[in-house]
Design a protein around this motif. Structure first.
Motif, PDB file in Angstrom:
ATOM      1  N   LEU A  58      49.651  52.257  57.420  1.00 42.53           N
ATOM      2  CA  LEU A  58      50.206  51.647  56.014  1.00 42.53           C
ATOM      3  C   LEU A  58      51.311  50.803  56.064  1.00 42.53           C
ATOM      4  O   LEU A  58      51.059  49.789  55.132  1.00 42.53           O
ATOM      5  CB  LEU A  58      50.418  53.078  55.370  1.00 42.53           C
ATOM      6  N   ALA A  59      52.015  50.765  57.112  1.00 44.99           N
ATOM      7  CA  ALA A  59      53.151  49.602  57.205  1.00 44.99           C
ATOM      8  C   ALA A  59      52.618  48.464  57.296  1.00 44.99           C
ATOM      9  O   ALA A  59      52.898  47.541  56.763  1.00 44.99           O
ATOM     10  CB  ALA A  59      54.230  50.141  58.234  1.00 44.99           C
ATOM     11  N   ASP A  61      49.652  47.449  56.588  1.00 41.64           N
ATOM     12  CA  ASP A  61      48.929  47.009  55.409  1.00 41.64           C
ATOM     13  C   ASP A  61      49.696  46.572  54.448  1.00 41.64           C
ATOM     14  O   ASP A  61      49.474  45.443  53.875  1.00 41.64           O
ATOM     15  CB  ASP A  61      47.956  48.178  54.997  1.00 41.64           C
ATOM     16  N   ARG A  62      50.857  47.205  54.424  1.00 44.68           N
ATOM     17  CA  ARG A  62      51.689  46.684  53.407  1.00 44.68           C
ATOM     18  C   ARG A  62      52.215  44.928  53.616  1.00 44.68           C
ATOM     19  O   ARG A  62      52.310  44.360  52.768  1.00 44.68           O
ATOM     20  CB  ARG A  62      52.870  47.420  53.101  1.00 44.68           C
ATOM     21  N   GLU A  66      51.106  42.047  51.166  1.00 43.91           N
ATOM     22  CA  GLU A  66      52.431  41.299  50.478  1.00 43.91           C
ATOM     23  C   GLU A  66      52.359  39.963  51.203  1.00 43.91           C
ATOM     24  O   GLU A  66      52.549  38.924  50.156  1.00 43.91           O
ATOM     25  CB  GLU A  66      53.521  42.295  50.580  1.00 43.91           C
ATOM     26  N   ARG A  82      42.606  49.858  51.480  1.00 43.77           N
ATOM     27  CA  ARG A  82      42.565  49.742  49.961  1.00 43.77           C
ATOM     28  C   ARG A  82      41.092  49.502  49.764  1.00 43.77           C
ATOM     29  O   ARG A  82      40.756  48.788  48.596  1.00 43.77           O
ATOM     30  CB  ARG A  82      43.421  48.762  49.386  1.00 43.77           C
TER      31      ARG A  82
END
Length: 277
Positions: A58-59, A61-62, A66, A82
């Motif tokens: 998740l880190a 992907d963020r 972004e 996602r």
């Protein structure tokens, strides 16, 4: 358009090449975030398909999501984490992301996990970056412009080395087949067995594509289902390095269309395209 879907601008190879450095920076930053996660204390959840997802996934992907939104907001991005938000088919160009390929390797404490980022135009990957942060390596390429491997480390300097696939083994010499350490299947084993004396090189995640692209193996067969985000970056890199990726019948792969779950039923990465069936 004749059908509903997600439409982005068409990014050609020249424009893709201009994006290589900032995209590489995103992959490096994502890798740093993954390495910062304490594997002994992290939370591990299970997806519907039974595969694990961690805070490292998740880190990463963020950071990539972004970053892409700032860098080139008009180009859609499809990420494994996602995928439920995806609206296929994808027309024009789109990014295809696996924030942490080889989560099982990561959870097990091994080093062969990767960050995969691809740019797909009109169904075909034209740019690929595979970062292996624990190995200090990046493989990257724009199709038609060659492929290269970068050694990364604490120093800001990245040393790039051109890479190329190797020719078909001479008669009597053994094939080297890159195989998954975590996923095996009978069809893939039969394919390898048809090449007498083939040597199996067990590797994790998309590192296998890097091995093919730099001439460390001859074939990487996966004759069982996987996902588009597992394959797209490696597809671009192997192709740019002189190889070819097909299905088991020698047909080209297509990305971003309407296949349920973005599944790739099977593929074979060939170091020497003349060997492709």
């Amino acid at each position: 358009m004749n059908e509903a879907g997600t439409s982005g601008p068409v990014i050609d190879r020249d424009s893709a090449a201009a994006l290589m450095e900032p995209l590489t920076d995103l992959v490096v930053r994502a890798g740093v975030a993954i390495l910062a996660v304490n594997r002994l204390a992290m939370k591990i959840d299970g997806k519907v398909d039974g595969s694990p997802v961690t805070e490292a996934d998740l880190a990463s992907d963020r950071i990539i999501g972004e970053g892409l939104a700032r860098l080139i907001p008009d180009v859609p991005a499809l990420s494994e984490e996602r995928a439920h938000q995806a609206k296929p088919p994808y027309h024009g160009s789109f990014f295809l992301i696996d924030p942490l390929d080889g989560t099982k390797e990561f959870v097990a404490g091994r080093s062969e996990f990767t960050v995969n980022l691809a740019l797909v135009t009109n169904g075909t990957p034209i740019l690929g970056i595979i970062g292996a942060p624990a190995l200090g390596l990046i493989w990257r390429a724009v199709v038609g412009r060659g492929a290269e491997r970068l050694a990364t480390g604490k120093a800001s300097l990245r040393v790039a080395e051109p890479i190329h696939t190797r020719p078909l083994p001479h008669r009597g010499d053994p094939w080297i087949a890159a195989v998954s350490r975590s996923h095996g299947d009978a069809k893939t084993e039969a394919f390898i067995e048809a090449r007498p004396g083939a040597i199996r090189l067990a590797l994790g995640s998309a590192v296998k594509f890097g091995c093919i692209a730099e001439g460390g193996a001859d074939i990487y067969p996966r004759l069982a289902p996987t996902s588009e985000w597992d394959v797209a970056a490696g597809h671009a890199i192997v192709t740019a390095a002189g190889g070819k990726i097909t299905d088991a019948k020698g047909r080209d792969l297509r990305f971003g269309e309407r296949r349920e779950g973005f599944i790739v039923p099977e593929f074979i990465a060939w170091g020497d395209p003349s060997a492709a069936c």
